[in-house]
Design a protein around this motif. Structure first.
Motif, short mmCIF file in Angstrom:
data_model
loop_
_atom_site.label_atom_id
_atom_site.label_comp_id
_atom_site.label_asym_id
_atom_site.label_seq_id
_atom_site.Cartn_x
_atom_site.Cartn_y
_atom_site.Cartn_z
N TYR A 104 5.64 5.19 48.09
CA TYR A 104 6.61 6.28 48.14
C TYR A 104 7.56 6.06 49.32
O TYR A 104 7.21 6.31 50.47
N LYS A 107 8.36 8.65 52.11
CA LYS A 107 7.46 8.94 53.23
C LYS A 107 7.70 8.01 54.42
O LYS A 107 6.98 8.07 55.41
N SER A 254 5.83 18.36 37.86
CA SER A 254 6.22 17.64 39.08
C SER A 254 5.58 18.27 40.31
O SER A 254 5.03 17.57 41.17
N GLU A 257 1.74 17.68 40.25
CA GLU A 257 1.44 16.28 40.58
C GLU A 257 1.53 16.04 42.08
O GLU A 257 0.67 15.38 42.68
N GLU A 258 2.57 16.59 42.71
CA GLU A 258 2.74 16.43 44.16
C GLU A 258 1.57 17.06 44.91
O GLU A 258 1.04 16.48 45.86
N ARG A 259 1.17 18.25 44.49
CA ARG A 259 0.07 18.94 45.17
C ARG A 259 -1.26 18.20 45.01
O ARG A 259 -2.04 18.09 45.95
N THR A 261 -1.64 14.99 44.45
CA THR A 261 -1.56 13.76 45.25
C THR A 261 -1.80 14.04 46.72
O THR A 261 -2.35 13.19 47.44
N SER A 262 -1.42 15.23 47.16
CA SER A 262 -1.62 15.61 48.57
C SER A 262 -3.05 16.05 48.85
O SER A 262 -3.38 16.33 50.00
#
Length: 286
Positions: A104, A107, A254, A257-259, A261-262
């Motif tokens: 990513y 980041k 979206s 998915e972000e949450r 992944t975190s």
């Protein structure tokens, strides 16, 4: 670029071609996800970066008077470590070059962006994957059933490393690698389960019904994060759903998915997602 697309392999191949047989003396490879703190940058990276290369080089046929540091998974580094790395890159630019590899790019802090040339890696194409996997099967004398390679390409989703690992695991347990064997090895969510989850969400009369459907899905042992792209694909292909509703669904996926992944809780995020999807899925094209 995404995992399994050859970023580290290309970096190492480039170093071997550039420095020849003595490339190990000129290259330091670090996995930044293991050593991501500012201490590792100051101790290991700086120590290697400040070593000068003699006029004769280190052999191997290269006349380049610099060393190379490969930082793999650099998007796992803390912001302080990245800031320290920026200063080291400035200070030792005459004797050291850096290859920064990440999944990513968002980041990576801006000052590092501006000091690097960017090369974006796309998922490995199906034709190349098929050619390579057939070559591996031929060399390793693996028995492959009909449509197994195509299924493997579909399950790996452009991740060559994942495809090879799944093939290796399937060979361990089965005499002949079939499409069903690959689905089982990959722990992939069956199409019928995706369809069932969507249907129960559409027909639910309350959030409690949605919660029951999601919990039943998870209790069957399926991965919510693995199911997300499959569910989104099914929603996108639903002809009775308006385009605006599909767009809103994509936005919800979206965010989820972000949450995930975190590191957020899977059950909680799926409950939130499908509760928000329920009114959208119940819409119809007018």
């Amino acid at each position: 670029g995404p995992p399994g697309t050859g970023k580290t392999t290309v970096a190492l191949a480039l170093m071997k071609q550039f420095f020849g047989t003595e490339w190990r003396n000129r290259v330091k490879e670090m996995n930044a996800s293991d050593e991501r703190g500012i201490g590792a940058v100051r101790e290991k990276v700086k120590t290697f970066a400040q070593l000068a290369v003699g006029r004769g080089g280190a052999g191997g046929g290269s006349k380049a008077n610099f060393r190379v540091i490969i930082l793999d998974e650099a998007d796992s580094m803390t912001h302080d470590a990245q800031a320290a790395l920026r200063r080291i890159m400035e200070e030792f630019v005459q004797v050291t070059r850096f290859i920064i590899i990440c999944n990513y790019v968002s980041k990576i802090i801006g000052p590092l962006h501006s000091r690097c040339s960017k090369f974006r890696f796309q998922p490995v194409g199906g034709d190349f994957q098929k050619k390579r996997l057939l070559h591996i099967c031929e060399q390793e004398r693996v028995k492959v059933g009909p449509n197994a390679i195509d299924k493997l390409i579909h399950l790996s989703d452009g991740d060559m490393r994942c495809a090879v690992n799944m093939l290796q695991t399937a060979v361990t347990f089965y005499d002949e690698v079939s499409a069903d064997a690959l689905v089982e090895v990959a722990c992939a969510v069956p199409e019928r389960e995706i369809a069932s989850l969507l249907q129960r969400t559409k027909e639910s009369k309350s959030v409690d019904d949605v919660a029951a459907a999601v919990r039943a899905f998870l209790l069957d042992g399926y991965s919510g994060q693995q199911a997300l792209p499959r569910v989104l694909e099914a929603i996108a292909g639903e002809p009775s759903l308006p385009d605006l509703a599909k767009a809103k669904c994509a936005g919800l996926f979206s965010l989820t998915e972000e949450r995930l992944t975190s590191g957020c809780d899977e059950e909680l995020q799926l409950l939130h997602l499908f509760s928000q999807l329920r009114p959208l899925l119940q819409q119809r094209v007018r």
